[in-house]
Structures are given as structure tokens and as C-alpha cells.
Scaffold this active site. Structure first.
Site, PDB file in Angstrom:
ATOM      1  N   CYS A 124     -39.159   0.008  14.361  1.00 29.18           N
ATOM      2  CA  CYS A 124     -39.846  -0.799  13.358  1.00 29.18           C
ATOM      3  C   CYS A 124     -40.113   0.005  12.080  1.00 29.18           C
ATOM      4  O   CYS A 124     -39.176   0.406  11.412  1.00 29.18           O
ATOM      5  CB  CYS A 124     -41.120  -1.407  13.941  1.00 29.18           C
ATOM      6  SG  CYS A 124     -41.738  -2.818  12.957  1.00 29.18           S
TER       7      CYS A 124
ATOM      8  N   HIS B 110     -39.421  -4.853  18.121  1.00 27.94           N
ATOM      9  CA  HIS B 110     -40.321  -4.249  19.109  1.00 27.94           C
ATOM     10  C   HIS B 110     -39.920  -4.689  20.521  1.00 27.94           C
ATOM     11  O   HIS B 110     -40.669  -5.397  21.200  1.00 27.94           O
ATOM     12  CB  HIS B 110     -41.764  -4.654  18.839  1.00 27.94           C
ATOM     13  CG  HIS B 110     -42.406  -3.905  17.719  1.00 27.94           C
ATOM     14  ND1 HIS B 110     -42.784  -2.582  17.816  1.00 27.94           N
ATOM     15  CD2 HIS B 110     -42.727  -4.307  16.457  1.00 27.94           C
ATOM     16  CE1 HIS B 110     -43.327  -2.194  16.674  1.00 27.94           C
ATOM     17  NE2 HIS B 110     -43.307  -3.209  15.831  1.00 27.94           N
TER      18      HIS B 110
ATOM     19  N   GLU C 195     -40.075  -3.052  23.043  1.00 25.30           N
ATOM     20  CA  GLU C 195     -40.989  -2.441  24.016  1.00 25.30           C
ATOM     21  C   GLU C 195     -42.253  -3.265  24.250  1.00 25.30           C
ATOM     22  O   GLU C 195     -43.016  -2.984  25.198  1.00 25.30           O
ATOM     23  CB  GLU C 195     -41.381  -1.036  23.557  1.00 25.30           C
ATOM     24  CG  GLU C 195     -42.459  -0.942  22.492  1.00 25.30           C
ATOM     25  CD  GLU C 195     -41.968  -1.246  21.087  1.00 25.30           C
ATOM     26  OE1 GLU C 195     -42.796  -1.209  20.144  1.00 25.30           O
ATOM     27  OE2 GLU C 195     -40.761  -1.530  20.908  1.00 25.30           O
TER      28      GLU C 195
END
Length: 309
Positions: free
Chosen positions: A142, A235, A237
Site C-alpha cells: 500500500c 491489503h 493481508e
């Protein structure tokens, strides 16, 4: 194989409850295996959440990983207890003489600032420069991806008219990319950002290749031709409730924010969100660790070669 993390790290209990195979420092000392040494430069304010999310993905592979948590000395975290930072994090000066198989640089909520106005920018530049000689492959996330593209290639971020917020469909731009080996033709990725990078700016650099993108969210994955630098604008994750926490935080703060797209059934925030990105997130990190770290990193890190300029 497990991820090796400090014995008392909060992530250890969380991951154990999820049946993620972890290995504490005590047990790791009895293993005659050379683990992959991964440094996590955690720039997120919610450091415990972020270290848990990334430990979950790095630990769900066939490879043994030794994770080193690093903080910037030039910025004091106000959202994570200082005792946690002192117990589990090192400053960069403590690891600068160490070489790593991989480095993960997280995002940070500083998109509204020019890069040079971020209080730890000079230190981050020092780390990114150091990584070219001391890290085999660096994975930027990001804002960390935007910072890396700006520092290494002079590609600046651009403001968006409104926050890119939700979970968006993506496709591979480069079908031969081993980072996306095993991916479906369309895959979902969470995004939460106010800025972007232009495709034409990236395509102007012969050292870079766009690997995947989204019609709505834009460029998602970029890599150097040798895979030593990887830039991920989303993102993957994120855990199931991260977008919800961000949404409620902004609502409570009176900020203008729309319901995250493709997240709640029928875009109804009263319903439980649907996780549509978990499998591809695991595959993304597994592929990075396998193809860009394990398969090509030297067994003896003293033999690590500087990245070609």
C-alpha cells in the site's frame, strides 16, 4: 513448516488458536534448519493487528520463517503500548549489520502528506537503500509500495477524488508471473487508500512490469524484472473485520466515508462481511516466499549480491 516468532508475542496465541503452525524461540533452538530470515518494517499504527495478519500469512507455507519486527526510531507509536514495542521491536540501527532473505514494508496512514514531509521519511529512505545490498527480495504494501516506487523510480502518488475503499476484482496483466501462479482469472483484493499510482508512469520505466490490476482499483502489483522489489497497492493481508473497523472509525469521527464496496452482503453494514480474498492472500505470500525468496536466496546470506542498478 512454522513461523518462528517471540515466545510472548500476542500473535502467538491468536495464531495457535487458528491452528497456524508456529514455533517459539525455545523450540526453534533445537531445529537444525536454516530458516528464512524475514524482516517486517511495521509502519502501521495498529501494529499488533498488522504483525498478526502478516504472521498468519507468512506462517501458512511449507517454509520455516524467522520473523524480525522492526520500527523506525524517528517516529513514536501512539497506538501501541510502549512495553510491547520495547519487548518485541528492534530499531533499524540494531539490525543494519544483518542480512535478510526478505523484507516486508507495510503501509502507513500518511497518504495526505508529501513523502518528504513524513517524519520518518529520511530513515525509511535509508532502509530502502540498505535493502538493495542486504535483502534478497522486498515486498512493499500500500503506502509502502507508493513510497518504494517514489524512492527507487521517482514515481509519485496521485490523489483520488474519494477513498478507494472495499474489495475489488482483479486480473493478471502478465500471465507468466510466478507471483500469481495458481490464481484464478479473477481474484478479490481489499483496498483502503486515498491515493494511487498511474499506470503510464510505471510503464515508462523499463525496469518495472505491471503484474496485476483492477479496472476500478487500478494497478495492484508491480515488480522489477528480477523480482528483487515487489510493490502491492492493496491489503491482501487484511483480516475479515479490518475494513469494518476502519469504516466504523471514520463514521464515529464524522469523516465522509462510503460503505466499503463488495464487502457486506447487499452493501448492508448491518450484515456480517463476506471474506472473498483469503485464499488468494495465502497464495500470494506463499508464492513470494517460495519463488522470490527461498528458491533464489543464497544459503549463506554473506554471499548475497547487491541488486543490479
Amino acid at each position: 513448516m512454522p513461523i518462528k516468532i517471540p515466545n510472548a508475542l500476542p500473535a502467538a496465541q491468536t495464531l495457535a488458536e487458528e491452528n497456524i503452525f508456529i514455533m517459539t524461540e525455545n523450540r526453534a533452538r533445537t531445529q537444525d534448519i536454516r530458516p528464512l530470515k524475514i524482516m517486517l518494517l511495521n509502519l502501521m499504527p495498529t501494529k499488533i493487528d498488522t504483525e498478526t495478519q502478516l504472521s498468519r500469512l507468512l506462517g501458512n507455507t511449507p517454509l520455516q520463517v524467522e520473523l524480525t519486527l522492526v520500527r523506525t526510531a524517528s517516529h513514536e507509536s501512539r497506538n501501541t503500548p510502549e512495553e510491547h514495542m520495547l519487548a518485541f521491536y528492534k530499531e533499524f540501527k540494531e539490525v543494519r549489520d544483518t542480512r535478510f532473505d526478505g523484507l516486508v514494508i507495510t503501509g502507513a496512514p500518511v497518504e495526505h502528506l508529501p513523502f518528504e514531509q513524513v517524519d520518518y521519511w529520511d530513515e525509511l529512505c535509508e532502509i530502502m537503500e540498505w535493502s538493495k545490498k542486504n535483502v534478497h527480495s522486498t515486498f512493499h504494501i500500500c503506502w509502502g509500495a507508493q513510497a518504494g516506487l517514489y524512492y527507487h523510480f521517482g514515481i509519485d502518488k496521485k490523489p483520488l477524488p474519494e477513498k478507494m475503499f472495499g474489495v475489488f476484482p482483479h486480473k493478471r496483466d502478465y500471465d507468466k508471473s510466478i507471483l500469481f501462479r495458481g490464481f484464478d482469472d479473477t481474484f478479490m483484493v481489499p483496498h483502503s487508500r486515498h491515493t494511487t499510482v498511474d499506470r503510464k508512469d510505471i510503464e515508462a520505466h523499463p525496469a518495472l512490469r505491471i503484474l496485476a490490476s483492477s479496472e476500478e482499483a487500478g494497478v495492484y502489483a508491480v515488480a522489477t524484472r528480477n523480482g528483487r522489489q515487489i510493490f502491492i497497492t492493496g491489503h491482501s493481508e487484511y483480516d475479515p473485520l479490518t475494513l469494518e473497523r476502519e469504516y466504523k472509525r471514520d463514521i464515529n469521527a464524522g469523516k465522509p466515508i462510503k460503505v466499503p464496496k463488495n464487502y457486506y452482503p447487499g452493501d448492508d453494514p448491518q450484515k456480517a462481511p463476506i471474506v472473498s480474498w483469503r485464499a488468494h492472500a495465502n497464495l500470494l505470500y506463499c508464492n513470494w516466499l517460495n519463488y522470490f525468496v527461498y528458491q533464489t536466496t543464497p544459503y549463506n546470506l554473506d554471499e548475497l549480491q547487491p541488486e543490479a542498478q
